[in-house]
Design a protein around this motif. Sequence first.
Motif, PDB file in Angstrom:
ATOM      1  N   TYR A 296      34.466  47.356  42.305  1.00  0.00           N
ATOM      2  CA  TYR A 296      34.743  46.640  43.556  1.00  0.00           C
ATOM      3  C   TYR A 296      34.699  47.576  44.761  1.00  0.00           C
ATOM      4  N   ASP A 297      35.325  48.726  44.641  1.00  0.00           N
ATOM      5  CA  ASP A 297      35.400  49.677  45.761  1.00  0.00           C
ATOM      6  C   ASP A 297      34.335  50.768  45.668  1.00  0.00           C
ATOM      7  N   LEU A 298      33.277  50.503  44.923  1.00  0.00           N
ATOM      8  CA  LEU A 298      32.232  51.514  44.769  1.00  0.00           C
ATOM      9  C   LEU A 298      31.530  51.756  46.110  1.00  0.00           C
ATOM     10  N   LYS A 299      31.502  53.016  46.548  1.00  0.00           N
ATOM     11  CA  LYS A 299      30.867  53.361  47.819  1.00  0.00           C
ATOM     12  C   LYS A 299      29.924  54.546  47.689  1.00  0.00           C
ATOM     13  N   ILE A 340      25.590  38.934  38.793  1.00  0.00           N
ATOM     14  CA  ILE A 340      24.586  39.203  39.833  1.00  0.00           C
ATOM     15  C   ILE A 340      25.114  38.797  41.206  1.00  0.00           C
ATOM     16  N   PHE A 341      25.753  37.637  41.269  1.00  0.00           N
ATOM     17  CA  PHE A 341      26.308  37.181  42.546  1.00  0.00           C
ATOM     18  C   PHE A 341      27.389  38.147  43.040  1.00  0.00           C
ATOM     19  N   TYR A 342      28.198  38.626  42.119  1.00  0.00           N
ATOM     20  CA  TYR A 342      29.247  39.593  42.471  1.00  0.00           C
ATOM     21  C   TYR A 342      28.629  40.887  42.997  1.00  0.00           C
ATOM     22  N   PHE A 343      27.580  41.335  42.368  1.00  0.00           N
ATOM     23  CA  PHE A 343      26.908  42.561  42.810  1.00  0.00           C
ATOM     24  C   PHE A 343      26.316  42.366  44.203  1.00  0.00           C
ATOM     25  N   ALA A 344      25.711  41.187  44.434  1.00  0.00           N
ATOM     26  CA  ALA A 344      25.041  40.954  45.717  1.00  0.00           C
ATOM     27  C   ALA A 344      26.026  40.770  46.862  1.00  0.00           C
ATOM     28  N   THR A 345      27.153  40.147  46.612  1.00  0.00           N
ATOM     29  CA  THR A 345      28.082  39.802  47.695  1.00  0.00           C
ATOM     30  C   THR A 345      29.207  40.805  47.878  1.00  0.00           C
ATOM     31  N   ILE A 346      29.612  41.493  46.819  1.00  0.00           N
ATOM     32  CA  ILE A 346      30.759  42.407  46.911  1.00  0.00           C
ATOM     33  C   ILE A 346      30.318  43.863  46.845  1.00  0.00           C
ATOM     34  N   ILE A 347      29.694  44.207  45.729  1.00  0.00           N
ATOM     35  CA  ILE A 347      29.335  45.619  45.540  1.00  0.00           C
ATOM     36  C   ILE A 347      28.311  46.056  46.573  1.00  0.00           C
ATOM     37  N   GLY A 348      27.267  45.247  46.752  1.00  0.00           N
ATOM     38  CA  GLY A 348      26.198  45.633  47.683  1.00  0.00           C
ATOM     39  C   GLY A 348      26.654  45.709  49.122  1.00  0.00           C
ATOM     40  N   ARG A 349      27.631  44.882  49.503  1.00  0.00           N
ATOM     41  CA  ARG A 349      28.094  44.872  50.894  1.00  0.00           C
ATOM     42  C   ARG A 349      28.955  46.082  51.235  1.00  0.00           C
ATOM     43  N   ALA A 400      21.833  34.599  47.741  1.00  0.00           N
ATOM     44  CA  ALA A 400      22.767  35.696  47.995  1.00  0.00           C
ATOM     45  C   ALA A 400      22.095  37.047  47.740  1.00  0.00           C
ATOM     46  N   SER A 401      21.298  37.116  46.683  1.00  0.00           N
ATOM     47  CA  SER A 401      20.574  38.357  46.392  1.00  0.00           C
ATOM     48  C   SER A 401      19.552  38.656  47.483  1.00  0.00           C
ATOM     49  N   TYR A 402      18.892  37.583  47.954  1.00  0.00           N
ATOM     50  CA  TYR A 402      17.907  37.796  49.018  1.00  0.00           C
ATOM     51  C   TYR A 402      18.577  38.302  50.300  1.00  0.00           C
ATOM     52  N   LEU A 403      19.767  37.777  50.621  1.00  0.00           N
ATOM     53  CA  LEU A 403      20.458  38.250  51.823  1.00  0.00           C
ATOM     54  C   LEU A 403      20.768  39.740  51.732  1.00  0.00           C
ATOM     55  N   LEU A 404      21.119  40.209  50.523  1.00  0.00           N
ATOM     56  CA  LEU A 404      21.336  41.647  50.359  1.00  0.00           C
ATOM     57  C   LEU A 404      20.037  42.415  50.589  1.00  0.00           C
ATOM     58  N   LEU A 405      18.943  41.895  50.054  1.00  0.00           N
ATOM     59  CA  LEU A 405      17.653  42.539  50.268  1.00  0.00           C
ATOM     60  C   LEU A 405      17.255  42.477  51.738  1.00  0.00           C
TER      61      LEU A 405
END
Length: 765
Positions: A296-299, A340-349, A400-405
């Motif tokens: 979750y807090d990966l930076k 995948i949704f968690y990665f795109a919305t939480i981890i990636g942000r 959601a994945s596309y928004l991260l991209l």
Amino acid sequence: MGQIEELEKELATIRYQVNQIQQGLSRAENYVQNAKREQIMLQRQIQARPGIQPMQMQQPYQAQQTQQAQQTQNQPPLQNVQQQNIPQYTRQSQPQTMYNALTYRTAQPLPGQQQGQPTFQPAQGQQPVQGQRSGAPQKAWRPDLEQAATANPNFVPKKKGSTESWIGKHLMGVLASVLIFIALILFASLIIPYLNDAFKIGLMFVVSIALTGFAFYEHKKRPDNTFFTALLACGLGCGYLSVLVTRIYFKAISDLVMYILLLVWGGIVLYMGKKESKLFQVIGNIGYIISALLAYDLKVEALVLPLLVYLLVMGAAFQYNFRKNRIQQMVQSAINLGIIFYFATIIGRHIDVSISLTIAASVIVCISAAYLAYFLFGDKLIKGAYNTYFAFTSAIVFFASYLLLGKCLGTAKWIDLIVFFVVAITAEAAVLLRRNEQEDEVASFFTSFWIIAWFCVAEFITYVEYREFFNTGALFAALLPIAIYGAKKNYTLFRIQAFVMAILMTGLELFAARSVVFCLALFAYALTVFIFEGIIVNKRVEYKSIYYFYVLGAIAILMPTFLDSRAIFNDDIRRMAVVAPIGLFNAAMMLLKLDRNDEGVSNSSLLIALNIINSFGMLLGLYNMLDVDDPILQGISVAFTVALACINLRRHFASNNGEKLYAGIKFGIILLASLFSYNAAGYIVSVAILAFGILCIIIGFNKRFGAKELRIYGLVLSMICVVKFIMIDITYENTIGRAISFLISGILCFGISAIYNYFEKQGQQ
């Protein structure tokens, strides 16, 4: 030792044979007793009937009983039970003994007996005994049980599962693993304060590995024992926690090493879960989900790709391992999409834009797109792949994945909006390809709902972000093919979707400064779809009615908007600009028989609605006559009201006398209101009404569409006008106009008298 085992097997076989023979003799004894009772009852019945000799009825039965006794004495020695035939058939080569005469088989039910209830019947070739009854149902002989008893002397037939068995085998096994796990924790809490970190870590891994290895060995040896299955799950959980505690609490390893160890742990779970897939799917996915949540807090940019590789490998392995069971496949797909949704919305942000994050975003976009394509179009290759619920979930995950991209690539907002529209268009294309296939009603409704909702969200985003483009009404051009196709093919989804989206756009425009261009596009769209639904296709009255009222609403929006753009704020003009087009359009639809379908059948509800709107139009026309001051607007109001009143004139004269009287009253009111609107003098009003009354009398005498009620109505109007002339209008002012009006009125009254005299001679009065 081999001879002893053979003797034990033979002894078990002999015991089984003796048991079977004893059961057969018991059944035969019961059978004979029942037969004797039947014989006694039969003799009593015969004695009660004179003329029948009891011995004549008894001899065949006694002879048969003697024959059966002889066969029983000559019974051959015991044979191997395996040589006997299955109970449903009788061996023809064996002697007909009492035992095989009572062979257990399923027969046709006797009176009072349920279908499928076992009964005793004589063997083939054996005549049934008079008064025979079926014995009590006995368990059928099972060759598989006999073979099991031969192979194992201590064999006990397996009973069906019960609540007690389930609690003892399954629930108690799970509780045992929980207690053991708690005991390990308590034991560790006692000795941990006296140990250093390295020893603690080593102890955790040693205990976890030992517990897992022991449980796995016993589980493979005795797979039916659920205690060891639960213990194995406990050991795997201990191993997983050991990795987490080593990283989080002791900080003895890095994140990269932790995910490598977790990946190894996942492979072990998959290997051990080949048979007990459901249990190990739960175990593995719990670890899979927890490990994802830990990021979750990966930076740290360097851990993005290793973390993604770990998640992808674990997710793909579980997806492949549980691919054969439909339920497990769906559960795993849901978990993978959630990760995948968690990665795109939480981890990636939480991570700054970098090459690693861009690569990771590209990968999850491709994976989520593959999921979306599978659930939308997969049934073309794999039967049953289409799933509307997972298609909706996949669509959300993909965007959601596309928004991260898009964040990584810095794409413009309008591109994001286009991608959002494309997702819904793709889903709609999939539904269009499946339109001829049967689908569950709930699933079909959900499909329609989520696609329509997706389009509506896209419209709202367009309205908020791109107001100028929205005001052009260009989206109506995109809706028009959908509405036309839905009407042509009678496709409900497209019809509802086009209408809902059009209503939403119209409502959004009403909350803002209305654009003339948008309102023109709205009117053009509504009129085009209405013509196609109500005139060209003309199959569904509900859609025809909906778009008819939508056209009226479009007119009511367009005209004030147009006048506002020209800075025309006169209330009289604005009211007429709205009322007149709506009334004339409604009148045109009445003339075109909008209430009739393509087969000429009229819809009464729609016809009533048309007449109500027409009546409101006439009332507003009358109001405008009396309210406006401009003579031109008054003339327009008079012409408009008369035009609406003439719409049903043919129907009035073709119907009963009441309709004709209603027509006379209606036009009389319009005439009177018109005279008042122009402030006509009283004697002019009297002359005009008198002339109208004479017209009603003439029409009332007509042979084709005359009516006595209409004549009386005209006569009453004429008398009222004469009284008004004498009592109110008469003055002795010497004006040529007043004199002429009285002269004309007198001539008209003579005309009324002449008309009645003429038709009286004709016999029509």
